[in-house]
Write a protein that holds these residues in place. Structure first.
Motif, mmCIF file in Angstrom:
data_model
loop_
_atom_site.group_PDB
_atom_site.id
_atom_site.type_symbol
_atom_site.label_atom_id
_atom_site.label_comp_id
_atom_site.label_asym_id
_atom_site.label_seq_id
_atom_site.Cartn_x
_atom_site.Cartn_y
_atom_site.Cartn_z
ATOM 1 N N VAL A 97 96.268 56.203 98.911
ATOM 2 C CA VAL A 97 95.551 54.921 98.808
ATOM 3 C C VAL A 97 94.944 54.546 100.148
ATOM 4 O O VAL A 97 93.768 54.165 100.232
ATOM 5 C CB VAL A 97 96.485 53.809 98.284
ATOM 6 C CG1 VAL A 97 95.855 52.442 98.459
ATOM 7 C CG2 VAL A 97 96.821 54.051 96.818
ATOM 8 N N LEU A 156 107.551 52.425 94.051
ATOM 9 C CA LEU A 156 108.133 53.752 93.825
ATOM 10 C C LEU A 156 109.335 53.968 94.730
ATOM 11 O O LEU A 156 110.334 54.567 94.329
ATOM 12 C CB LEU A 156 107.085 54.837 94.066
ATOM 13 C CG LEU A 156 105.935 54.858 93.074
ATOM 14 C CD1 LEU A 156 104.835 55.780 93.567
ATOM 15 C CD2 LEU A 156 106.418 55.282 91.711
ATOM 16 N N SER A 192 107.052 60.515 95.976
ATOM 17 C CA SER A 192 105.905 59.911 95.284
ATOM 18 C C SER A 192 105.413 58.668 96.004
ATOM 19 O O SER A 192 104.209 58.408 96.057
ATOM 20 C CB SER A 192 106.277 59.557 93.845
ATOM 21 O OG SER A 192 106.516 60.709 93.098
ATOM 22 N N ASN A 219 101.692 58.308 97.400
ATOM 23 C CA ASN A 219 100.895 57.186 96.918
ATOM 24 C C ASN A 219 100.358 56.361 98.081
ATOM 25 O O ASN A 219 99.176 56.017 98.125
ATOM 26 C CB ASN A 219 101.753 56.334 95.979
ATOM 27 C CG ASN A 219 100.969 55.318 95.220
ATOM 28 O OD1 ASN A 219 100.444 54.382 95.817
ATOM 29 N ND2 ASN A 219 100.909 55.468 93.925
ATOM 30 N N TYR A 248 101.082 52.771 88.049
ATOM 31 C CA TYR A 248 101.864 54.005 88.151
ATOM 32 C C TYR A 248 103.334 53.688 88.437
ATOM 33 O O TYR A 248 104.238 54.249 87.821
ATOM 34 C CB TYR A 248 101.276 54.899 89.237
ATOM 35 C CG TYR A 248 102.029 56.179 89.440
ATOM 36 C CD1 TYR A 248 102.103 57.131 88.425
ATOM 37 C CD2 TYR A 248 102.671 56.449 90.632
ATOM 38 C CE1 TYR A 248 102.792 58.310 88.603
ATOM 39 C CE2 TYR A 248 103.360 57.623 90.822
ATOM 40 C CZ TYR A 248 103.419 58.553 89.806
ATOM 41 O OH TYR A 248 104.110 59.717 89.987
ATOM 42 N N SER A 292 98.027 51.819 91.681
ATOM 43 C CA SER A 292 99.346 52.088 92.260
ATOM 44 C C SER A 292 100.421 51.281 91.543
ATOM 45 O O SER A 292 101.506 51.795 91.246
ATOM 46 C CB SER A 292 99.336 51.736 93.754
ATOM 47 O OG SER A 292 100.604 51.901 94.320
ATOM 48 N N PRO A 297 100.987 49.620 98.401
ATOM 49 C CA PRO A 297 100.996 50.801 97.539
ATOM 50 C C PRO A 297 102.142 51.760 97.883
ATOM 51 O O PRO A 297 102.343 52.121 99.037
ATOM 52 C CB PRO A 297 99.639 51.450 97.815
ATOM 53 C CG PRO A 297 98.771 50.298 98.198
ATOM 54 C CD PRO A 297 99.672 49.383 98.981
ATOM 55 N N GLY A 298 102.924 52.115 96.864
ATOM 56 C CA GLY A 298 104.045 53.023 97.038
ATOM 57 C C GLY A 298 105.385 52.341 97.194
ATOM 58 O O GLY A 298 106.430 52.963 97.017
ATOM 59 N N SER A 323 104.301 47.537 94.397
ATOM 60 C CA SER A 323 103.259 48.532 94.646
ATOM 61 C C SER A 323 101.870 47.913 94.672
ATOM 62 O O SER A 323 100.949 48.493 95.250
ATOM 63 C CB SER A 323 103.306 49.642 93.590
ATOM 64 O OG SER A 323 104.271 50.591 93.946
#
Length: 90
Positions: A37, A21, A29, A33, A71, A68, A17-18, A13
């Motif tokens: 971002v 997840l 999510s 995300n 999380y 990110s 970003p993401g 991430s």
């Protein structure tokens, strides 16, 4: 045995970003995300035409990528702990 999933999810991430997840199975999510971002970065570049902001946009990206990653690390850690706990029958 210690799971490396939270670390891997955090690194993924941070890079995209993401993605961490998505690795954990949190597709909704991950998409949210990724979109948030990139929307923040795009709006910062287009709205703020100030040379100081555009010159230092990489710092904004690093901050958002770090959030990110944190999380994703927390979510992956929760998934690992949920898998490790035995299910109690009702």
């Amino acid at each position: 045995m210690k799971s490396h999933l939270p670390f891997i999810a955090g690194v993924l991430s941070f890079v995209v970003p993401g993605l961490g997840l998505l690795c954990v199975g949190q597709r909704k999510s991950a998409l949210i995300n990724f979109v948030l971002v990139n929307a923040c970065l795009l709006s910062a570049v287009t709205i703020f035409r100030d040379p100081i902001i555009t010159e230092h946009i990489h710092w904004l990206f690093l901050g958002l990528a770090a959030m990110s990653a944190g999380y994703a690390h927390a979510v992956a850690n929760s998934v690992v702990h949920a898998r490790a706990e035995p299910q109690s029958s009702s």
